[in-house]
Design an enzyme around this catalytic site. Structure first.
Site, PDB file in Angstrom:
ATOM      1  N   GLU A 481      41.126  39.944  47.981  1.00  0.00           N
ATOM      2  CA  GLU A 481      41.437  38.815  47.467  1.00  0.00           C
ATOM      3  C   GLU A 481      40.547  38.058  47.170  1.00  0.00           C
ATOM      4  O   GLU A 481      40.489  37.690  45.639  1.00  0.00           O
ATOM      5  CB  GLU A 481      41.882  38.029  48.879  1.00  0.00           C
ATOM      6  CG  GLU A 481      42.680  36.261  48.010  1.00  0.00           C
ATOM      7  CD  GLU A 481      43.134  36.923  46.383  1.00  0.00           C
ATOM      8  OE1 GLU A 481      44.172  37.470  46.304  1.00  0.00           O
ATOM      9  OE2 GLU A 481      43.539  35.501  45.820  1.00  0.00           O
ATOM     10  N   LYS A 603      49.308  33.658  33.263  1.00  0.00           N
ATOM     11  CA  LYS A 603      49.750  32.919  34.706  1.00  0.00           C
ATOM     12  C   LYS A 603      50.556  33.973  35.665  1.00  0.00           C
ATOM     13  O   LYS A 603      50.834  34.111  36.701  1.00  0.00           O
ATOM     14  CB  LYS A 603      50.224  31.207  35.012  1.00  0.00           C
ATOM     15  CG  LYS A 603      50.605  31.233  36.372  1.00  0.00           C
ATOM     16  CD  LYS A 603      49.431  30.784  37.254  1.00  0.00           C
ATOM     17  CE  LYS A 603      49.395  30.623  38.482  1.00  0.00           C
ATOM     18  NZ  LYS A 603      48.489  30.790  39.694  1.00  0.00           N
TER      19      LYS A 603
HETATM   20  C1  AGP Z   1      46.003  36.010  40.797  1.00  0.00           C
HETATM   21  O1  AGP Z   1      44.613  34.847  41.062  1.00  0.00           O
HETATM   22  C2  AGP Z   1      46.102  36.355  39.932  1.00  0.00           C
HETATM   23  N1  AGP Z   1      46.732  35.217  38.944  1.00  0.00           N
HETATM   24  C3  AGP Z   1      47.125  37.239  39.675  1.00  0.00           C
HETATM   25  O2  AGP Z   1      46.703  38.789  40.140  1.00  0.00           O
HETATM   26  C4  AGP Z   1      48.240  37.460  39.974  1.00  0.00           C
HETATM   27  O3  AGP Z   1      48.260  37.201  41.557  1.00  0.00           O
HETATM   28  C5  AGP Z   1      49.727  38.053  40.039  1.00  0.00           C
HETATM   29  O4  AGP Z   1      49.581  38.620  38.169  1.00  0.00           O
HETATM   30  C6  AGP Z   1      50.863  38.353  40.587  1.00  0.00           C
HETATM   31  O5  AGP Z   1      51.709  37.403  39.640  1.00  0.00           O
HETATM   32  P1  AGP Z   1      52.581  37.052  40.930  1.00  0.00           P
HETATM   33  O6  AGP Z   1      52.612  36.377  42.121  1.00  0.00           O
HETATM   34  O7  AGP Z   1      53.440  35.520  39.752  1.00  0.00           O
HETATM   35  O8  AGP Z   1      54.066  37.604  41.018  1.00  0.00           O
END
Ligand code: AGP
Length: 608
Positions: A481, A603
């Site tokens: 992470e 996002k």
């Molecule tokens: C994490 O910082 C990123 N923005 C990305 O990895 C995100 O966690 C991933 O796209 C999953 O998104 P979600 O939790 O909305 O499914």
């Protein structure tokens, strides 16, 4: 979190209410509504969707009321819908309430009121408020609100208007922010400063347990037992952009600092006084819990890293095998799913295409599906058999922070809950975990307070093009992470490795002064971690250690040690995430990156 606005003055309330709600749109919402009072008539207009949809409704349903309240809803109890949107009213439509927060004991209050003839229309926890005020009303609105507030357990900011006393707004703050704006011949109310800045910068900030009685030319602040409170006014120096971020320069930094509150909200109502986990939203039966013989944890990105920690919870706490899959892999690898397989999908947005596809794949193969998500009514929430919501509030920055730490927390609650149902844990073990969970929000706050040195370390990292993260056990998940945070917002190439894996190839990349962030919070493998740290130091690495109170023997291996408070070993990822988030944040700032909206990223990845 929801948005609240209110207006009392000589002008019609609606323009302020709409303008104020629009200034709060950045917080994220799924529905909006207003209530206005004009003498003994009241108008409530509300709908699912954007504020523009509300404005269209109001074109055909207008009122000139000079007292009004407005709301943007971020759904918690009850899916996004016209009926569940705020304001909510009492039976006679004479009392209207908007609310931000969670009423933990709403079911019991609803039952109490229904037995006394009150008719409810929505699925929300909020709707008990106007009916409770109606129940207590004996000619004095603030006294009725005071009595109602004393019955409410949980977090709430509420604003109340009524045709019974049409010249005022009564507002109460308890764990959710409320600010009074002071004008000339008019006064305002808002849950957040941006809604006020076009009208005033003179404010009164309510504290928890305080009530404001607001008229066009007066603002009285009282305790909930009715004592008058003297309050200082506060001049808001921020410009509107700063105000949206609560004074922080970026949403990401604001959301990093919101984590203690998010962790606290995600636990709210879920730990009983006798030390058990309570997940009232779960429909899984004891028989279904006993039938589980394998767990698949499936997610993407940061949520996948939370799932990696979830694997440890499931195997250590529940005692059944768990495997973690990237959603984009799970759905194509023809997973061996047998009767008794439980699929847990983790997704902040609840809309990630790969995760949603994995959910459907698992369901089609007979899995029971539990979703852990931050968005009420999201696709994964609707299609799963059970949902455990993280109550982190809207996460605006692309880089996930408070969603991750609350996902880890929610996964621990799920594992404990299943273990309880299977009788797999004695009450003492359960109580130990629950004790650590109760202290987690405070320890997250303490971690934030210890991170002052991180900014300087980030400046150092910002000068590098390659950074490595290493760890063992759940520290490896934390390292994954940490590397994702760093690379996705600072564009520094970062990689994480299981520390024991370095000698199988990666050590070739460890050269003079290359930064290595070593996660060392797991006592049972501390000696091994020290060996791995020695390995990289011998090749000239610049080692930064993130460890925990009570773990000794590391000082000689680095001049830069960040210590988080001690907690249960499996909960360490919640705390070690914080310095890593800040390392990434400040490195990105020093490199002049767009912290909240990094290049190439979205996002919510709703495409495959
Ligand atoms: C994490 O910082 C990123 N923005 C990305 O990895 C995100 O966690 C991933 O796209 C999953 O998104 P979600 O939790 O909305 O499914």
């Amino acid at each position: 979190m929801c948005g609240i606005v209110g207006y009392v003055g000589d002008r019609t309330a609606l323009p302020f209410l709409i303008d104020g709600l629009k200034k709060l749109e950045y917080r994220g919402y799924d529905s909006a509504g207003v209530a206005m009072v004009d003498g003994n008539s009241a108008l409530v207009e509300k709908c699912e969707g954007r504020i523009q949809a509300l404005e269209e409704r109001l074109l055909h349903n207008h009122i000139e009321g000079k007292v009004g309240i407005g709301h943007t809803r971020w759904a918690t109890h009850g899916k996004p819908s016209d009926t569940n949107a705020h304001p909510h009213t009492d039976c006679a439509g004479e009392i209207a309430v908007v609310h931000n927060g969670i009423i933990e004991n709403y079911a019991r209050i609803r039952e109490f009121l229904q037995k006394r003839g009150h008719v409810f229309r929505s699925e929300t926890d909020t709707e008990v408020m106007p009916h409770l005020i109606e129940h207590y009303y004996e000619g004095n609105l603030e006294k009725a609100v005071q009595r109602a507030a004393k019955d409410l357990h949980g977090s709430y900011a509420m604003a109340v208007v009524s045709t019974k006393e049409p010249d005022k707004i009564v507002a109460v703050r308890n764990l959710s922010p409320l600010i009074v704006g002071l004008g000339q011949g008019e006064n305002y109310l808002a849950s957040d400063i941006p809604a006020l800045l076009n009208h005033t910068r003179e404010t009164i900030v309510l504290e928890d347990g305080e009530m404001a009685v607001i008229t066009r030319d007066s603002v009285r602040v009282l305790s909930l037992s009715g004592e008058e409170r003297e309050k200082n006014t506060f001049f808001v120096p921020w410009d509107p952009v700063q105000a949206e971020r609560g004074g922080y320069p970026h949403f990401m930094l604001k959301e990093i600092h919101e984590q203690p509150g998010a962790l606290s909200e995600t636990l709210r109502g879920r730990l009983s006084p006798d030390g058990r986990v309570v997940l009232t939203e779960m429909t899984m039966t004891e028989a279904e819990a006993l039938a589980i013989n394998r767990v698949f944890l499936v997610a993407c990105g940061t949520a996948f890293h939370a799932g990696m920690v979830g694997k440890y919870f499931i195997e250590r706490i529940v005692g059944i095998p768990a495997e973690v899959d990237l959603a984009s892999e799970f759905r194509y690898r023809n997973p061996v799913i047998t009767p008794g397989s439980l699929l847990v999908v983790v997704s902040q947005s609840g809309e990630t295409a790969d995760t949603l596809a994995a959910l459907r794949e698992g369901k089609a193969r007979g899995c029971r599906v539990i979703a852990i998500t931050n968005v009420v009514g999201s696709s994964v929430a609707r299609e799963a058999d059970d949902v455990i919501y993280t109550w982190a509030g809207p996460e605006i920055a692309v880089a996930s922070t408070k969603a991750y730490t609350t996902q880890v927390e929610a996964l621990s609650l799920l594992a404990l809950y299943i273990a309880q149902m299977r009788g797999h844990m004695d009450i003492y073990q359960l109580n130990e975990y629950v004790m650590h969970l109760r202290m987690l929000p405070r320890k997250a706050q303490e971690t934030l307070e210890r991170c002052a040195p991180v900014q300087e370390l980030a400046r150092e990292l910002a000068a590098h093009d390659d950074v490595f993260f290493i760890g063992r056990g759940v520290d490896y998940a934390s390292a994954l992470e940490g590397q994702l945070k760093l690379k996705e917002i600072s564009y520094i190439h970062a990689e994480a490795y299981a520390a024991g894996e370095l000698k199988h190839g990666t050590l070739a990349l460890i050269t003079e002064n290359v930064p290595v962030i070593a996660l060392a919070t797991q006592k049972e493998v501390l000696e091994k971690m020290i060996s791995n740290i020695t390995e990289v130091r011998a090749r000239g690495a610049r080692v930064i250690i993130i460890t925990a109170d009570g773990l000794e023997g590391l000082d000689e291996y680095s001049s830069s040690i960040i210590r988080v408070p001690d907690t249960h070993p499996l909960l360490m990822p919640v705390l070690t995430a914080i310095p890593q988030q800040l390392l990434a944040y400040y490195a990105a700032v020093y490199r002049g990156c767009d912290v909240d909206k990094p290049r190439n990223l979205a996002k919510s990845v709703t495409v495959e």
